[in-house]
Design an enzyme around this catalytic site. Structure first.
Site, PDB file in Angstrom:
ATOM      1  N   CYS A 265      -6.422   1.108   2.959  1.00  0.00           N
ATOM      2  CA  CYS A 265      -7.594   2.009   3.324  1.00  0.00           C
ATOM      3  C   CYS A 265      -7.507   3.010   1.882  1.00  0.00           C
ATOM      4  O   CYS A 265      -8.456   3.570   1.726  1.00  0.00           O
ATOM      5  CB  CYS A 265      -7.307   2.650   4.366  1.00  0.00           C
ATOM      6  SG  CYS A 265      -7.782   2.124   6.033  1.00  0.00           S
TER       7      CYS A 265
ATOM      8  N   GLU B  21       0.924  -1.175  -0.051  1.00  0.00           N
ATOM      9  CA  GLU B  21       0.064  -0.208  -0.192  1.00  0.00           C
ATOM     10  C   GLU B  21       0.884   1.230   0.022  1.00  0.00           C
ATOM     11  O   GLU B  21       1.915   1.332   0.620  1.00  0.00           O
ATOM     12  CB  GLU B  21      -0.797  -0.016   1.185  1.00  0.00           C
ATOM     13  CG  GLU B  21      -1.972   1.286   1.230  1.00  0.00           C
ATOM     14  CD  GLU B  21      -2.842   1.346   2.406  1.00  0.00           C
ATOM     15  OE1 GLU B  21      -2.828   0.402   3.415  1.00  0.00           O
ATOM     16  OE2 GLU B  21      -3.660   2.209   2.346  1.00  0.00           O
TER      17      GLU B  21
ATOM     18  N   ASN C 205     -12.067  -3.355   0.964  1.00  0.00           N
ATOM     19  CA  ASN C 205     -11.125  -3.528   2.047  1.00  0.00           C
ATOM     20  C   ASN C 205     -11.496  -3.624   3.369  1.00  0.00           C
ATOM     21  O   ASN C 205     -12.256  -4.791   3.475  1.00  0.00           O
ATOM     22  CB  ASN C 205     -10.161  -2.404   2.144  1.00  0.00           C
ATOM     23  CG  ASN C 205      -8.892  -2.644   2.924  1.00  0.00           C
ATOM     24  OD1 ASN C 205      -8.373  -3.509   3.193  1.00  0.00           O
ATOM     25  ND2 ASN C 205      -8.801  -1.416   3.556  1.00  0.00           N
ATOM     26  N   GLU C 206     -11.510  -3.040   4.246  1.00  0.00           N
ATOM     27  CA  GLU C 206     -12.101  -3.287   5.703  1.00  0.00           C
ATOM     28  C   GLU C 206     -13.479  -2.721   5.773  1.00  0.00           C
ATOM     29  O   GLU C 206     -13.516  -1.456   6.242  1.00  0.00           O
ATOM     30  CB  GLU C 206     -10.928  -2.561   6.656  1.00  0.00           C
ATOM     31  CG  GLU C 206     -10.037  -3.362   6.863  1.00  0.00           C
ATOM     32  CD  GLU C 206      -8.914  -2.749   7.874  1.00  0.00           C
ATOM     33  OE1 GLU C 206      -9.028  -1.673   8.257  1.00  0.00           O
ATOM     34  OE2 GLU C 206      -8.022  -3.516   8.296  1.00  0.00           O
TER      35      GLU C 206
END
Ligand code: AHR
Length: 659
Positions: A239, A48, A373-374
């Site tokens: 994120c 990332e 993602n989350e």
């Protein structure tokens, strides 16, 4: 892998330490009960752009704000003399450029200076390529690399001239060799003639990049990735996939095509933590999806892109208006379908053609796509469902990865797993940034997972030490202990990737991280070596084992010992991993049970990863403080009696020799 070989036998490595009278732990490796196949994707990498991982890190561009598109257009630059910011440049998505005009007196100067990312790091004897888009026939510019030390009189140590020979926009290049090493140089550009010249996309790269790609990736950092031998490469986040808002989400379509025209995106890590605030942290997308796919290919890893599911970061947005309504997801779903075409499509398809024009007519062999993602709450399955329907229809060959949210357990996690099963995703991405106690208690995490549901992708995990301890040996040791549980459950755990990957020592937002770097050097942490040891010794099949006649549970109660064993078809070897998380030396007996009469074990090797001080770590100054040691080891028949030192990760390998 560069292991530091010693001539000492294992016993010698524990010599000098107090051996406590403790009964031997008996590990029985059941060689006649070959278990599940270990997936080639089992141990991989998660990348990332956090901690200046891409811009300022792996992406080897040395100039910050090269296209003058930061919201403060001249951030990173100092101007002097007659410089004007213009906005009708040759690249539609990056319209700004600078105009350099006469300063009005022959002794006055016009120009600008870039500070790079925490300075510009150059090494003596290495070549660098400066390039610029310019116009202004008959004009001349001077390029200097200057020492940023104001106490130094002879500041410029590189001095080059470029003649501009056209009134049309054109790219100019000059390659020079740095005569000195300087981690914090600046680039200065002077107008050397009396007229006006326009400059855009001002760039400086080392010539020597990973695999020699022009204006590509920083070699030491990419090489460290390569030496892990990763099976899967997850990108681009994290994120940043979601964005702080939808506008700032990672939009892969903006990250392909000529770099000059890839629009700037903000990087949410610039402001996510106020105490680690980096107002000059943006994404140029210079490291874009084409480069990610190419890197995956060159690392020998399966590419695993993660795409926005239409939910912006849920930590930062509680209002549903911040997300895409489910009925309006069409363009997001189309982005996912188009990405598969970009990666795998024929060169005559719209997106396959873009890939081919960028230099890769052959497909990238994409097999996995992660959506979201989350994410959490009912919004996530609601958003994911239409993606699954569309992707299954258009691309039944692609495996889809869903998420169990940001928590390693608890309400959201317990809610999402059944939802993922209902939606029939192929893998569920679990994240756990947890303390030492958690890693010690989770060796058996997957022992009782449902074997009929989706497979597991441990997509982000790292052990967080107490106090101010990051990347210390003990954290890596507990990760190694936990990973025995991943390996013993390789029938259901198909992928695991530590996180985050990179951090600039002056620009981090999040720690621990696997590889730290400054402008010239990098250091592989203890967690790096644990990942590398697993990846290099992953084997092809699980082999069941017991400890003191009980299933290995990876729990306290087994003397702080954690273990797993595998068969490796390629080297015809059994590989046993044992982690002693206790501070006691432990007598250990390894019995390879069930070998046929005509089989012997030979060519033994033992790799030990240990540190005198579990709080110690590898540093930029001392990168090889704690590295694995390999030695030859002999076995008596099918039984190895040894003593495992405290706080040690050991790998025992024996080749199967058949008469
Ligand atoms: O790895 C850093 C961050 O941790 C990732 O962006 C996110 O997925 C997780 O919360």
């Amino acid at each position: 892998m560069k292991l530091h070989k010693t001539l000492f036998a294992t016993a010698a490595l524990v010599a000098g330490m107090t051996l406590h009278a403790q009964s031997s732990s008996n590990l029985v490796i059941q060689t006649n009960k070959l278990g599940a196949k270990i997936q080639p994707t089992m141990y991989g990498l998660f990348f990332e752009d956090i901690n200046y991982g891409a811009d300022g890190g792996l992406y080897a561009e040395l100039i910050k704000n090269r296209s003058f598109e930061f919201p403060q257009n001249l951030m990173g630059w100092k101007t002097f003399g007659n410089v004007t910011l213009m906005n009708d440049g040759p690249f539609e998505n990056n319209p700004h450029y600078v105009r350099l005009g006469n300063a009005g007196h022959q002794h006055k100067h016009t120009g600008l200076e870039n500070e790079g990312f925490f300075g510009i790091g150059v090494k003596a004897g290495e070549e660098y390529r400066f390039s610029v888009w310019a116009r202004g026939k008959g004009e001349k510019i001077g390029i200097e690399l200057v020492d940023n030390n104001t106490m130094n009189e002879g500041q410029a140590f590189v001095n080059k001239k470029i003649d501009i020979d056209s009134n049309e926009w054109k790219q100019y290049e000059v390659v020079f060799t740095a005569p000195v090493t300087d981690p914090k140089a600046h680039l200065r550009i002077f107008l050397e003639s009396a007229g006006t010249v326009d400059l855009e996309h001002i760039s400086l790269f080392p010539v020597d990049t990973w695999n020699g790609h022009k204006n590509g990736l920083r070699k030491d950092l990419a090489q460290a990735l390569y030496e892990i031998n990763p099976g899967v490469f997850r990108f681009p986040g994290g994120c940043i996939v979601e964005g702080t808002d939808l506008e700032s989400r990672y939009d892969w379509k903006k990250s392909v095509g000529p770099v000059e025209n890839r629009p700037l995106n903000e990087n949410r890590w610039h402001y996510t933590f106020k105490h680690r605030f980096f107002p000059d942290y943006f994404q140029t997308y210079g490291l874009g999806f084409y480069e990610y796919f190419l890197l995956s290919e060159e690392l020998g890893a399966a590419p695993l892109p993660i795409l926005s599911c239409g939910l912006s970061c849920q930590f930062q947005n509680t209002d549903s208006a911040a997300h895409v309504a489910v009925c309006e997801l069409d363009s997001y779903i189309q982005d996912a379908i188009d990405l598969i075409e970009f990666a795998n499509g024929d060169v005559n398809t719209t997106w396959g053609k873009v890939r081919a024009e960028m230099g890769h007519p052959a497909p990238f062999n994409l097999k996995y796509v992660g959506i979201g993602n989350e994410q959490w709450g009912p919004e996530y399955p609601e958003h994911l469902a239409p993606f699954i329907t569309a992707l299954r229809k258009a691309h039944p060959e692609i495996e889809i990865i869903g998420s169990s949210g940001p928590d390693s357990e608890g309400k959201q996690f317990d809610y999402l797993w059944p939802e993922m099963k209902n939606l029939k995703v192929d893998l569920v991405d679990e994240h756990f940034y947890r303390p030492e106690s958690w890693f010690l208690s989770q060796g058996n995490r997957y022992d009782n997972y449902d074997r009929k549901g989706p497979k597991v992708f441990a997509g982000e995990y790292a052990c967080h030490g107490k106090g101010k301890k990051y990347n210390h040996f003990n954290a890596a040791l507990l990760e190694a202990a936990f990973m025995t549980g991943l390996e013993r459950n390789a029938d259901i755990v198909h992928m695991a990737t530590y996180a985050p990957l990179f951090a600039h020592v002056e620009g981090w937002q999040w720690r621990p991280d696997m590889i730290w770097f400054d402008n010239l050097n990098s250091v592989r942490t203890c967690s790096y070596y644990v990942q590398q040891l697993y990846s290099h010794n992953k084997g092809s099949h699980v082999v069941p084992l017991t400890m003191n006649k009980k299933a290995v549970a990876g729990q306290e109660g087994q003397n702080g010992l954690f273990a797993s064993s595998v068969w490796d078809e390629a080297s015809n070897s059994y590989i046993v991993k044992v982690v002693n998380t206790s501070d006691q030396a432990q007598p250990l007996q390894l019995t390879f049970a069930g070998l046929k009469k005509n089989v012997k074990l030979g060519n033994g090797a033992c790799i030990l990863y240990q540190a005198q001080n579990p709080d110690a770590d590898n540093t930029i100054e001392n990168p090889n403080a704690i590295v694995p040691q390999e030695s030859a080891i002999a076995i008596d028949g099918n039984v190895l009696d040894t003593t495992l030192a405290p706080n040690t990760f050991a790998i025992y390998k024996f080749q199967k020799l058949t008469n």
